[in-house]
Design an enzyme around this catalytic site. Structure first.
Site, short mmCIF file in Angstrom:
data_model
loop_
_atom_site.label_atom_id
_atom_site.label_comp_id
_atom_site.label_asym_id
_atom_site.label_seq_id
_atom_site.Cartn_x
_atom_site.Cartn_y
_atom_site.Cartn_z
N THR A 1 0.82 -1.21 0.00
CA THR A 1 0.00 0.00 0.00
C THR A 1 0.86 1.27 0.00
N GLU B 1 -6.19 -5.95 3.72
CA GLU B 1 -6.23 -7.09 2.79
C GLU B 1 -7.39 -6.94 1.80
C1 LIG Z 1 2.62 -19.35 13.27
C2 LIG Z 1 2.93 -19.34 14.72
C3 LIG Z 1 3.37 -18.06 15.28
C4 LIG Z 1 2.25 -17.20 15.54
C5 LIG Z 1 2.42 -15.94 14.79
C6 LIG Z 1 1.27 -15.73 13.94
C7 LIG Z 1 1.30 -14.40 13.36
C8 LIG Z 1 0.35 -14.40 12.23
C9 LIG Z 1 -0.73 -13.45 12.46
C10 LIG Z 1 -1.76 -13.61 11.42
C11 LIG Z 1 -2.71 -12.52 11.50
C12 LIG Z 1 -2.97 -12.02 10.14
C13 LIG Z 1 -2.82 -10.58 10.16
C14 LIG Z 1 -2.56 -10.10 8.82
C15 LIG Z 1 -2.13 -8.71 8.90
C16 LIG Z 1 -2.40 -8.14 7.62
C17 LIG Z 1 -1.99 -6.74 7.57
C18 LIG Z 1 -2.49 -6.16 6.34
C19 LIG Z 1 -1.87 -6.31 5.17
C20 LIG Z 1 -2.39 -5.69 3.93
O1 LIG Z 1 -3.42 -5.07 3.91
S1 LIG Z 1 -1.45 -5.91 2.52
C21 LIG Z 1 -2.23 -4.99 1.26
C22 LIG Z 1 -3.50 -5.61 0.78
N1 LIG Z 1 -4.02 -4.89 -0.33
C23 LIG Z 1 -5.08 -5.25 -0.99
O2 LIG Z 1 -5.72 -6.21 -0.65
C24 LIG Z 1 -5.43 -4.43 -2.21
C25 LIG Z 1 -6.80 -4.69 -2.74
N2 LIG Z 1 -6.83 -4.61 -4.18
C26 LIG Z 1 -6.76 -5.72 -5.00
O3 LIG Z 1 -6.65 -6.83 -4.52
C27 LIG Z 1 -6.86 -5.55 -6.48
O4 LIG Z 1 -6.22 -4.54 -7.04
C28 LIG Z 1 -8.35 -5.60 -6.95
C29 LIG Z 1 -8.92 -6.93 -6.49
C30 LIG Z 1 -9.14 -4.46 -6.35
C31 LIG Z 1 -8.43 -5.62 -8.48
O5 LIG Z 1 -8.09 -4.46 -8.97
P1 LIG Z 1 -8.05 -4.23 -10.54
O6 LIG Z 1 -9.32 -3.73 -11.07
O7 LIG Z 1 -6.87 -3.41 -10.73
O8 LIG Z 1 -7.86 -5.69 -11.08
P2 LIG Z 1 -7.17 -6.15 -12.36
O9 LIG Z 1 -7.75 -5.50 -13.54
O10 LIG Z 1 -5.72 -5.98 -12.19
O11 LIG Z 1 -7.59 -7.65 -12.43
C32 LIG Z 1 -8.92 -8.08 -12.47
C33 LIG Z 1 -8.87 -9.56 -12.78
O12 LIG Z 1 -7.93 -10.18 -11.91
C34 LIG Z 1 -8.60 -11.08 -11.05
N3 LIG Z 1 -7.97 -10.93 -9.74
C35 LIG Z 1 -7.82 -9.82 -9.00
N4 LIG Z 1 -7.18 -10.11 -7.86
C36 LIG Z 1 -6.91 -11.43 -7.91
C37 LIG Z 1 -6.27 -12.31 -7.01
N5 LIG Z 1 -5.76 -11.87 -5.84
N6 LIG Z 1 -6.15 -13.59 -7.35
C38 LIG Z 1 -6.66 -14.04 -8.51
N7 LIG Z 1 -7.29 -13.25 -9.42
C39 LIG Z 1 -7.41 -11.97 -9.09
C40 LIG Z 1 -10.02 -10.62 -11.08
O13 LIG Z 1 -10.88 -11.64 -10.73
C41 LIG Z 1 -10.17 -10.17 -12.51
O14 LIG Z 1 -10.30 -11.31 -13.31
P3 LIG Z 1 -11.13 -11.23 -14.67
O15 LIG Z 1 -11.05 -12.61 -15.23
O16 LIG Z 1 -10.49 -10.20 -15.55
O17 LIG Z 1 -12.52 -10.85 -14.31
C1 LIG Z 2 -4.58 -1.91 10.38
C2 LIG Z 2 -4.09 -1.92 8.98
C3 LIG Z 2 -2.96 -2.64 8.66
C4 LIG Z 2 -2.46 -2.64 7.36
N1 LIG Z 2 -1.31 -3.30 7.07
C5 LIG Z 2 -0.81 -3.25 5.82
C6 LIG Z 2 0.43 -3.90 5.50
O1 LIG Z 2 1.05 -4.55 6.35
N2 LIG Z 2 0.92 -3.80 4.25
C7 LIG Z 2 0.27 -3.11 3.28
O2 LIG Z 2 0.77 -3.05 2.15
N3 LIG Z 2 -0.90 -2.49 3.53
C8 LIG Z 2 -1.45 -2.55 4.78
N4 LIG Z 2 -2.64 -1.92 5.05
C9 LIG Z 2 -3.30 -1.16 3.99
C10 LIG Z 2 -4.59 -1.79 3.51
O3 LIG Z 2 -4.37 -2.92 2.75
C11 LIG Z 2 -5.40 -0.76 2.74
O4 LIG Z 2 -5.73 0.30 3.63
C12 LIG Z 2 -6.63 -1.35 2.12
O5 LIG Z 2 -6.30 -2.24 1.09
C13 LIG Z 2 -7.62 -0.29 1.62
O6 LIG Z 2 -7.01 0.54 0.71
P1 LIG Z 2 -7.05 2.13 0.86
O7 LIG Z 2 -6.60 2.47 2.22
O8 LIG Z 2 -6.32 2.67 -0.30
O9 LIG Z 2 -8.58 2.51 0.77
P2 LIG Z 2 -9.30 3.25 -0.42
O10 LIG Z 2 -9.25 2.39 -1.64
O11 LIG Z 2 -8.81 4.65 -0.57
O12 LIG Z 2 -10.78 3.25 0.13
C14 LIG Z 2 -11.50 4.42 0.54
C15 LIG Z 2 -12.96 4.29 0.08
O13 LIG Z 2 -13.00 4.28 -1.34
C16 LIG Z 2 -13.81 3.20 -1.77
N5 LIG Z 2 -13.31 2.69 -3.06
C17 LIG Z 2 -12.03 2.55 -3.47
N6 LIG Z 2 -11.97 1.99 -4.69
C18 LIG Z 2 -13.24 1.74 -5.05
C19 LIG Z 2 -13.84 1.13 -6.20
N7 LIG Z 2 -13.11 0.66 -7.21
N8 LIG Z 2 -15.18 1.04 -6.24
C20 LIG Z 2 -15.93 1.50 -5.21
N9 LIG Z 2 -15.42 2.07 -4.11
C21 LIG Z 2 -14.09 2.18 -4.03
C22 LIG Z 2 -13.71 2.15 -0.68
O14 LIG Z 2 -14.82 1.27 -0.69
C23 LIG Z 2 -13.64 3.02 0.57
O15 LIG Z 2 -14.96 3.33 0.96
C24 LIG Z 2 -3.15 -1.91 6.35
C25 LIG Z 2 -4.30 -1.20 6.68
C26 LIG Z 2 -4.77 -1.19 7.97
C27 LIG Z 2 -5.99 -0.40 8.32
#
Ligand SMILES: CCCCCCCCCCCCCCCCC/C=C/C(=O)SCCNC(=O)CCNC(=O)[C@H](O)C(C)(C)COP(=O)(O)OP(=O)(O)OC[C@H]1O[C@@H](n2cnc3c(N)ncnc32)[C@H](O)[C@@H]1OP(=O)(O)O
Ligand SMILES: Cc1cc2nc3c(=O)[nH]c(=O)nc-3n(C[C@H](O)[C@H](O)[C@H](O)COP(=O)(O)OP(=O)(O)OC[C@H]3O[C@@H](n4cnc5c(N)ncnc54)[C@H](O)[C@@H]3O)c2cc1C
Length: 665
Positions: free
Chosen positions: A151, A433
């Site tokens: 992010t 996520e």
């Molecule tokens: C073990 C023992 C010891 C104990 C310790 C344990 C510790 C462990 C603790 C565990 C606790 C867990 C805590 C976890 C902490 C997490 C902290 C947070 C981390 C994060 O947040 S990381 C950042 C995450 N970010 C996101 O999730 C971003 C969200 N955005 C997206 O995923 C994508 O961009 C999208 C889904 C919104 C798609 O965007 P876009 O329109 O750009 O898509 P594309 O045009 O590129 O692609 C669309 C087509 O691709 C397919 N697609 C999309 N995503 C996926 C995927 N992930 N996999 C497969 N296919 C995917 C779509 O379906 C589309 O397909 P189509 O056929 O074209 O329709």
């Molecule tokens: C506690 C915490 C821990 C995190 N840890 C990590 C980490 O370890 N590593 C990492 O890389 N990231 C991490 N993140 C980031 C996290 O993955 C993002 O915040 C998350 O994916 C949402 O993205 P954003 O913040 O850009 O929200 P935005 O996309 O800016 O969302 C803001 C608003 O816009 C709307 N929106 C955005 N796009 C669309 C769309 N296409 N259509 C309709 N509505 C839309 C959403 O629904 C939402 O209401 C963490 C976040 C938090 C809160």
């Protein structure tokens, strides 16, 4: 303060339980051996005095909390290493891979969290064998501590919009990492602030000016000896948050930082020495870690809720308030049916998502095996399931955690109840996520595609197979099967309406994108409805399966909860059901009666059911939820730990209040 053994209210509650608690614990833990293993690890972890907090975290400064979290993370790492727990390797449930044990040591998360949850899994999932051999060992031994940096300040959801660049320089066989703007700074990664010295950076690969999409790079950001940021690296912590305050989330910018070519993780896509790019079989494989973490969130959400509902139900059994009948003592608040309505659904929902999470994990493992031999057929359905179940589990469980907190009245507002912190870590799962609305829209994309292909005769994947059935009206049926069919009708109805709207909007001249945006409220409704149908179906079928192996007494209670879940959801979603099925007012009246009967039936087992989650007091960390039920004594003991109670008169009295009282300001 000397405590009696157990509060008599809880003693009484435990005597009314109709099933074997240990049998349910084993089932929820996915096996008696998992319970035994977990308890052995807990015995070890909770015997370490360095892992106990003398001063509650909330009385420390931000800096002190971080330092304390690091201290404990290091001790905990050592203990887990001794017990042979595989860190960075997920299991079917939070409890069986010790995530729950781990997180009970930190009310607000650990700065090592991302090392285990995403850094190591990304190395394992995205590295080729040589890279895994090198980096996995180093990470496991904590020679390097990492995070997952995807992010950015300007983009989180829209991955294709990420700005961080990795430009290949074939002369030196290096990538040059650069953050071209403020909005391109990485923002959020856990541990990034002051803890990690390496990270996986997701960056846009460019070779000879041509973009090749987002790829994972392993980047050193701090010196391994001095921990100073390396030249060209700008790193720090992002500040205080609603929760996760000890996770040390950070920011990161690069000024033309060079890394060796082999620091791009190359399991799926490769860049050769001379700058030739070989694309992976499916470009979305680079998003693999997110799929995995979304899958695990379903279990985490259920686990957070199970902790909250244990606290709230135990407290509700020992709390007496108001009068039900004038000449009788104040009843336990758990005897108020409104209280049962708030809480019993928490137990059922936690079960529903726990059993679904085990099923989803098995689907994920199956896909992994197929992926290893080049078969990606299951990926679109898995992606849709992971997105949708992540959303409904996180939003339902977070809503219910908050309900648990409010059900404890004023005491639920106390940090010492641990309910506010549980709400904090739970609500974060709605955002990280993949933000929940965005994940629903991804689900809808897959559903619309399947619907359109289905209308051209293509077969549906297993969880969408009911789309093929004609949506013919049939008489309402309140059996479990009947309710499931009704929710499938809602799902078909909502999806069909969404697709019709999309078609009408495009016919009226809107572009496909504008039509999608205009219909998106309907589309997220259709996605949610599909998720509901999946959960209802899987929860029921899993309990039917386990029902064949457990005792009749346990089977009966498990089905009480399934019924409660079904009837509760039917009453909650009455509007949709009235629209898409033959549900009538008469049916609703009889379902309401059924619901009230179920609350009454579950009441004697309420404490047994939460005891079966098997949370030790050290895991619950709650003045209200301890096994012995002495909530008031614990509240007072904790209150006495407030630094303000260390002296009878605070100096501010003499400095400010007294002059005010005397008119001498
Ligand atoms: C073990 C023992 C010891 C104990 C310790 C344990 C510790 C462990 C603790 C565990 C606790 C867990 C805590 C976890 C902490 C997490 C902290 C947070 C981390 C994060 O947040 S990381 C950042 C995450 N970010 C996101 O999730 C971003 C969200 N955005 C997206 O995923 C994508 O961009 C999208 C889904 C919104 C798609 O965007 P876009 O329109 O750009 O898509 P594309 O045009 O590129 O692609 C669309 C087509 O691709 C397919 N697609 C999309 N995503 C996926 C995927 N992930 N996999 C497969 N296919 C995917 C779509 O379906 C589309 O397909 P189509 O056929 O074209 O329709
Ligand atoms: C506690 C915490 C821990 C995190 N840890 C990590 C980490 O370890 N590593 C990492 O890389 N990231 C991490 N993140 C980031 C996290 O993955 C993002 O915040 C998350 O994916 C949402 O993205 P954003 O913040 O850009 O929200 P935005 O996309 O800016 O969302 C803001 C608003 O816009 C709307 N929106 C955005 N796009 C669309 C769309 N296409 N259509 C309709 N509505 C839309 C959403 O629904 C939402 O209401 C963490 C976040 C938090 C809160």
């Amino acid at each position: 303060m000397t405590l009696k053994k157990v509060n008599p209210d809880l003693e009484k509650e435990r005597s009314t339980c109709t099933f074997n608690i240990e049998e349910l614990t084993n089932l929820l833990d996915t096996g008696a051996h998992c319970t035994a293993e977990r308890r052995a690890v807990e015995d070890k972890v909770f015997s370490v005095k360095e892992l106990k907090d003398e001063i509650p975290d909330e009385f420390l400064s931000h800096k002190e909390r971080y330092e304390n979290a690091i201290r404990k993370s290091v001790f905990l790492h050592k203990v887990l290493q001794e017990t042979g727990v595989k860190r960075g390797v997920y299991n079917r449930s939070d409890k069986s891979d010790f995530r729950t044990t781990y997180y009970s040591i930190f009310k607000d998360g650990s700065p090592f969290m991302l090392q285990y949850s995403m850094f190591v899994p990304t190395i394992l999932g995205q590295g080729d064998s040589e890279q895994v051999e090198l980096w996995y060992k180093r990470a496991l031994n904590m020679e390097i501590i990492g995070t997952y940096a995807q992010t950015e300040l300007g983009h989180g959801t829209f991955i294709r919009g990420l700005e961080t660049e990795a430009v290949y320089d074939e002369k030196t066989e290096e990538f040059i990492l650069n953050s071209p703007s403020l909005s391109s700074y990485k923002w959020w990664p856990g541990g990034l602030g002051h803890t990690t010295n390496y990270c996986i950076v997701m960056a846009q690969l460019k070779i000879k000016g041509k973009p090749y999409g987002m790829q994972p790079f392993i980047v050193q950001i701090r010196d391994e000896e001095t921990h100073m940021p390396l030249p060209g690296v700008k790193v720090g912590e992002i500040g205080a948050k609603l929760a996760f305050n000890t996770v040390n989330n950070g920011f990161l910018g690069f000024e033309h930082v060079r890394i060796p070519r082999r620091h791009m993780l190359m399991r799926f896509s490769q860049v050769s020495k001379d700058g030739k790019f070989t694309s992976s079989a499916n470009p979305k494989l680079a998003y693999g870690t997110m799929v995995m973490v979304r899958v695990t969130i379903v279990n985490s959400a259920a686990t957070y809720l199970s902790r909250a509902v244990t606290i709230a139900i135990r407290y509700s059994a020992v709390r007496h308030q108001s009068k039900l009948k004038q000449n009788e003592p104040e009843p336990q608040i758990l005897d108020y049916v409104t209280q049962q309505h708030k809480l019993f659904i928490g137990i059922a929902t936690s079960h529903a998502y726990m059993f679904c999470s085990y099923w989803l994990w098995d689907v994920y493992v199956m896909y992994q095996k197929e992926q290893n031999v080049g078969n990606f057929d299951r990926l679109p359905e898995l992606h849709a399931l992971a997105c949708c179940l992540k959303v409904i589990s996180s939003s339902d469980c977070t809503g219910l955690v908050e309900k648990c907190r409010m059900s404890c009245g004023g005491h639920g507002f106390m940090m010492s109840s641990n309910l506010p912190q549980l709400y904090g870590i739970s609500t974060a799962t709605c955002t990280y996520e993949g933000e929940n609305t965005v994940m629903l829209l991804q689900t809808a994309r897959a559903l619309v595609k399947a619907w359109e292909l289905g209308s051209r005769g293509r077969p549906f994947s297993p969880t969408m197979s009911y789309f093929a059935e004609k949506n013919v009206p049939s008489k309402w049926d309140s059996s479990l099967e009947g309710i499931l069919n009704a929710f499938q009708k809602v799902s078909i109805g909502k999806l069909s309406s969404s697709v019709s709207s999309l078609q009408e909007y495009t016919k009226s001249g809107l572009s496909a994108e504008d039509a999608w945006n205009k219909a998106s409220v309907q589309l997220i409704g259709a996605a949610e409805a599909w998720g509901r149908a999946v959960v209802l179906s899987i929860y029921k079928s899993e309990i039917e399966r386990y029902g064949q192996t457990v005792s009749p007494a346990l089977k009966s209670v498990l089905f009480d909860l399934v019924e409660l879940y079904y009837v509760h959801l039917t009453l909650e979603k009455m509007g949709d059901l009235l629209l898409y099925t033959q549900l009538s007012e008469k049916d609703v009246v009889s379902l309401r009666k059924k619901y009230e009967d179920l609350l009454e039936k579950i009441r004697p087992n309420a404490i047994g059911l939460v005891d079966a989650f098997d949370y030790r007091d050290e895991v619950l960390n709650s003045t209200l939820g301890s096994y012995d039920g002495f909530a008031y004594e614990r509240l007072m003991t904790e209150a006495m730990k407030s630094p303000l109670n260390a002296e009878p008169v605070n100096q501010s009295f003499h400095k400010y209040i007294k002059p005010l009282m005397k008119g001498k300001l």
